[in-house]
Design a protein around this motif. Structure first.
Motif, PDB file in Angstrom:
ATOM      1  N   GLY A   1      12.157   5.256  -0.250  1.00 24.97           N
ATOM      2  CA  GLY A   1      13.155   5.953   0.571  1.00 24.97           C
ATOM      3  C   GLY A   1      14.450   5.184   0.732  1.00 24.97           C
ATOM      4  O   GLY A   1      15.486   5.727   1.091  1.00 24.97           O
ATOM      5  N   GLN A   2      14.443   3.868   0.483  1.00 24.95           N
ATOM      6  CA  GLN A   2      15.702   3.118   0.532  1.00 24.95           C
ATOM      7  C   GLN A   2      16.426   3.355  -0.793  1.00 24.95           C
ATOM      8  O   GLN A   2      15.871   3.133  -1.848  1.00 24.95           O
ATOM      9  CB  GLN A   2      15.425   1.601   0.649  1.00 24.95           C
ATOM     10  CG  GLN A   2      14.804   1.149   1.934  1.00 24.95           C
ATOM     11  CD  GLN A   2      14.494  -0.353   1.892  1.00 24.95           C
ATOM     12  OE1 GLN A   2      14.108  -0.864   0.847  1.00 24.95           O
ATOM     13  NE2 GLN A   2      14.648  -1.043   2.988  1.00 24.95           N
ATOM     14  N   GLU A   3      17.652   3.793  -0.756  1.00 23.99           N
ATOM     15  CA  GLU A   3      18.405   4.045  -1.996  1.00 23.99           C
ATOM     16  C   GLU A   3      19.108   2.759  -2.427  1.00 23.99           C
ATOM     17  O   GLU A   3      20.272   2.531  -2.169  1.00 23.99           O
ATOM     18  CB  GLU A   3      19.429   5.182  -1.771  1.00 23.99           C
ATOM     19  CG  GLU A   3      18.771   6.566  -1.706  1.00 23.99           C
ATOM     20  CD  GLU A   3      17.883   6.834  -2.933  1.00 23.99           C
ATOM     21  OE1 GLU A   3      16.722   7.250  -2.741  1.00 23.99           O
ATOM     22  OE2 GLU A   3      18.332   6.576  -4.065  1.00 23.99           O
ATOM     23  N   LEU A   4      18.326   1.866  -3.097  1.00 21.40           N
ATOM     24  CA  LEU A   4      18.886   0.534  -3.436  1.00 21.40           C
ATOM     25  C   LEU A   4      18.908   0.305  -4.946  1.00 21.40           C
ATOM     26  O   LEU A   4      19.169  -0.787  -5.411  1.00 21.40           O
ATOM     27  CB  LEU A   4      18.033  -0.546  -2.754  1.00 21.40           C
ATOM     28  CG  LEU A   4      17.985  -0.507  -1.221  1.00 21.40           C
ATOM     29  CD1 LEU A   4      16.917  -1.455  -0.693  1.00 21.40           C
ATOM     30  CD2 LEU A   4      19.358  -0.869  -0.630  1.00 21.40           C
TER      31      LEU A   4
ATOM     32  N   PHE B   1      10.303   7.560 -10.480  1.00 18.42           N
ATOM     33  CA  PHE B   1      10.585   6.250  -9.863  1.00 18.42           C
ATOM     34  C   PHE B   1      10.623   6.340  -8.349  1.00 18.42           C
ATOM     35  O   PHE B   1      11.259   5.524  -7.686  1.00 18.42           O
ATOM     36  CB  PHE B   1      11.911   5.719 -10.390  1.00 18.42           C
ATOM     37  CG  PHE B   1      11.970   5.677 -11.881  1.00 18.42           C
ATOM     38  CD1 PHE B   1      13.124   6.064 -12.558  1.00 18.42           C
ATOM     39  CD2 PHE B   1      10.870   5.286 -12.631  1.00 18.42           C
ATOM     40  CE1 PHE B   1      13.176   6.037 -13.945  1.00 18.42           C
ATOM     41  CE2 PHE B   1      10.915   5.267 -14.021  1.00 18.42           C
ATOM     42  CZ  PHE B   1      12.074   5.648 -14.679  1.00 18.42           C
ATOM     43  N   SER B   2       9.940   7.291  -7.790  1.00 19.15           N
ATOM     44  CA  SER B   2      10.017   7.484  -6.328  1.00 19.15           C
ATOM     45  C   SER B   2       9.331   6.354  -5.575  1.00 19.15           C
ATOM     46  O   SER B   2       9.572   6.160  -4.390  1.00 19.15           O
ATOM     47  CB  SER B   2       9.381   8.826  -5.950  1.00 19.15           C
ATOM     48  OG  SER B   2       8.101   8.911  -6.558  1.00 19.15           O
ATOM     49  N   LEU B   3       8.484   5.596  -6.256  1.00 18.94           N
ATOM     50  CA  LEU B   3       7.904   4.413  -5.613  1.00 18.94           C
ATOM     51  C   LEU B   3       8.553   3.173  -6.216  1.00 18.94           C
ATOM     52  O   LEU B   3       8.650   3.048  -7.441  1.00 18.94           O
ATOM     53  CB  LEU B   3       6.385   4.380  -5.818  1.00 18.94           C
ATOM     54  CG  LEU B   3       5.589   5.468  -5.110  1.00 18.94           C
ATOM     55  CD1 LEU B   3       4.112   5.374  -5.495  1.00 18.94           C
ATOM     56  CD2 LEU B   3       5.761   5.383  -3.596  1.00 18.94           C
ATOM     57  N   PRO B   4       9.005   2.249  -5.374  1.00 21.78           N
ATOM     58  CA  PRO B   4       9.694   1.058  -5.893  1.00 21.78           C
ATOM     59  C   PRO B   4       8.935   0.357  -7.013  1.00 21.78           C
ATOM     60  O   PRO B   4       9.532   0.005  -8.043  1.00 21.78           O
ATOM     61  CB  PRO B   4       9.819   0.185  -4.647  1.00 21.78           C
ATOM     62  CG  PRO B   4       9.930   1.165  -3.523  1.00 21.78           C
ATOM     63  CD  PRO B   4       9.012   2.289  -3.885  1.00 21.78           C
ATOM     64  N   ALA B   5       7.641   0.172  -6.862  1.00 20.69           N
ATOM     65  CA  ALA B   5       6.880  -0.534  -7.902  1.00 20.69           C
ATOM     66  C   ALA B   5       6.845   0.268  -9.196  1.00 20.69           C
ATOM     67  O   ALA B   5       6.797  -0.298 -10.294  1.00 20.69           O
ATOM     68  CB  ALA B   5       5.458  -0.828  -7.413  1.00 20.69           C
ATOM     69  N   SER B   6       6.917   1.590  -9.113  1.00 17.05           N
ATOM     70  CA  SER B   6       6.929   2.428 -10.338  1.00 17.05           C
ATOM     71  C   SER B   6       8.193   2.163 -11.142  1.00 17.05           C
ATOM     72  O   SER B   6       8.153   2.074 -12.362  1.00 17.05           O
ATOM     73  CB  SER B   6       6.903   3.917  -9.975  1.00 17.05           C
ATOM     74  OG  SER B   6       5.795   4.234  -9.226  1.00 17.05           O
ATOM     75  N   PHE B   7       9.305   2.025 -10.433  1.00 15.04           N
ATOM     76  CA  PHE B   7      10.583   1.766 -11.100  1.00 15.04           C
ATOM     77  C   PHE B   7      10.493   0.470 -11.899  1.00 15.04           C
ATOM     78  O   PHE B   7      10.871   0.401 -13.073  1.00 15.04           O
ATOM     79  CB  PHE B   7      11.684   1.651 -10.034  1.00 15.04           C
ATOM     80  CG  PHE B   7      13.062   1.456 -10.585  1.00 15.04           C
ATOM     81  CD1 PHE B   7      13.562   0.180 -10.817  1.00 15.04           C
ATOM     82  CD2 PHE B   7      13.876   2.544 -10.859  1.00 15.04           C
ATOM     83  CE1 PHE B   7      14.842  -0.004 -11.318  1.00 15.04           C
ATOM     84  CE2 PHE B   7      15.160   2.372 -11.360  1.00 15.04           C
ATOM     85  CZ  PHE B   7      15.645   1.089 -11.583  1.00 15.04           C
TER      86      PHE B   7
ATOM     87  N   GLU C   1       0.817  -1.225   0.000  1.00 10.52           N
ATOM     88  CA  GLU C   1       0.000   0.000   0.000  1.00 10.52           C
ATOM     89  C   GLU C   1       0.845   1.267   0.000  1.00 10.52           C
ATOM     90  O   GLU C   1       0.350   2.362  -0.252  1.00 10.52           O
ATOM     91  CB  GLU C   1      -0.952  -0.026   1.212  1.00 10.52           C
ATOM     92  CG  GLU C   1      -2.044  -1.091   1.050  1.00 10.52           C
ATOM     93  CD  GLU C   1      -3.088  -1.043   2.175  1.00 10.52           C
ATOM     94  OE1 GLU C   1      -3.309  -2.089   2.777  1.00 10.52           O
ATOM     95  OE2 GLU C   1      -3.645   0.043   2.424  1.00 10.52           O
ATOM     96  N   ASP C   2       2.147   1.089   0.272  1.00  3.25           N
ATOM     97  CA  ASP C   2       3.062   2.240   0.207  1.00  3.25           C
ATOM     98  C   ASP C   2       3.833   2.249  -1.104  1.00  3.25           C
ATOM     99  O   ASP C   2       4.752   3.042  -1.299  1.00  3.25           O
ATOM    100  CB  ASP C   2       4.051   2.194   1.389  1.00  3.25           C
ATOM    101  CG  ASP C   2       4.907   0.933   1.339  1.00  3.25           C
ATOM    102  OD1 ASP C   2       5.866   0.826   2.126  1.00  3.25           O
ATOM    103  OD2 ASP C   2       4.609   0.042   0.496  1.00  3.25           O
ATOM    104  N   GLY C   3       3.494   1.331  -2.000  1.00  2.00           N
ATOM    105  CA  GLY C   3       4.175   1.284  -3.293  1.00  2.00           C
ATOM    106  C   GLY C   3       5.428   0.432  -3.290  1.00  2.00           C
ATOM    107  O   GLY C   3       6.159   0.384  -4.285  1.00  2.00           O
ATOM    108  N   HIS C   4       5.695  -0.285  -2.188  1.00  2.00           N
ATOM    109  CA  HIS C   4       6.864  -1.164  -2.197  1.00  2.00           C
ATOM    110  C   HIS C   4       6.584  -2.405  -3.023  1.00  2.00           C
ATOM    111  O   HIS C   4       5.438  -2.765  -3.281  1.00  2.00           O
ATOM    112  CB  HIS C   4       7.329  -1.508  -0.771  1.00  2.00           C
ATOM    113  CG  HIS C   4       6.596  -2.630  -0.107  1.00  2.00           C
ATOM    114  ND1 HIS C   4       5.570  -2.422   0.796  1.00  2.00           N
ATOM    115  CD2 HIS C   4       6.733  -3.966  -0.207  1.00  2.00           C
ATOM    116  CE1 HIS C   4       5.131  -3.594   1.228  1.00  2.00           C
ATOM    117  NE2 HIS C   4       5.809  -4.543   0.632  1.00  2.00           N
TER     118      HIS C   4
END
Ligand code: 6PG
Length: 238
Positions: free
Chosen positions: A155-158, A216-222, A145-148
């Motif tokens: 927020g994790q720079e991975l 790409f600020s949300l992991p799933a968007s990337f 639900e947070d886009g992970h």
């Protein structure tokens, strides 16, 4: 432009059927045994419930091997264990051959770094023994639900970590995790997003919109934007 294809089912079970047909079609198209990396969380439970109704040996007769996208560093008998849940809800009841299952195993005292390294070693042996460029034919992902996605949180720079599996942590409860990295996901030839339920409507629309805008600020968007052959299976209107 991703997602290349979107399949919308009228119920979680119909979505599971669409996904299963996709998996079987892909498995039969390959010239080798298919390797799938599957996510944890609650959405895959819908798949397990549906798969229990399918012909029992369907996947194992195709030699499909299952790996895990991510894992929480908790005991297998914990309700938080992705492999533990999958084993309890499907692979155990159907007697899935152990040599076709590759859980993210770790010692209770292992750090996430050590656990990730162990799985990377297992992957390396698998790729070497089979002469494969990439370990997985298909990666099945959910969206939080947070886009992970995977255990890659906002927020994790991975983004630039090159290893397949990396240490992570759930920022909301501190549970240590091991995650398939962004670069690991992008090396898979096929990526499947499995997103269900009205609670995910807003985040799914947001993720897809940001992917379109190359935000790409949300992991799933990337992953939606950069993944290979991304297909979305959902019961939501998108
Ligand atoms: C995990 C998952 C994670 C999951 C999303 C969606 O271990 O938590 O791999 O990435 O896919 O959080 O979870 P739900 O399916 O429970 O909504």
């Amino acid at each position: 432009m991703n997602p290349k294809d979107i399949y919308i089912g009228t119920s979680p079970e119909e979505v599971s059927k669409l996904i299963t047909n996709y998996i079987i079609g892909l498995a039969k198209s390959l010239d080798h045994s298919m390797n799938i990396a599957i996510s944890g969380g609650s959405t895959p439970e819908m798949l397990f419930q549906y798969w229990l109704k399918r012909p029992q040996r369907e996947f194992q007769d195709l030699g499909i091997r299952f790996w895990w996208v991510d894992e929480r560093l908790v005991p297998v008998d914990s309700p938080d264990s992705n492999y533990g849940n999958a084993k309890r809800h499907f692979f155990g009841p159907v007697g899935y051959p152990e040599d076709l299952l590759f859980p993210i195993s770790f010692h209770k005292d292992d750090t996430p770094e050590e656990a990730a390294e162990k799985y990377n070693e297992l992957l390396k042996k698998h790729m070497e023994s089979e002469g494969r460029e990439t370990p997985f034919d298909l990666v099945i992902l959910g969206v939080g639900e947070d886009g992970h996605t995977s255990s890659l949180f906002p927020g994790q720079e991975l983004y630039n970590r090159q290893e397949y599996y990396i240490p992570s942590v759930n920022p909301y409860n501190g549970i240590k995790r091991v995650a398939l990295s962004y670069q690991g996901i992008l090396r898979a030839p096929h990526v499947l997003f499995h997103v269900l339920g009205h609670k995910k409507r807003d985040i799914l629309h947001e993720v897809m919109q940001r992917a379109k805008e190359e935000d790409f600020s949300l992991p799933a968007s990337f992953v939606f934007a950069k993944g290979n052959d991304v297909t979305l299976f959902t019961d939501l209107e998108v």
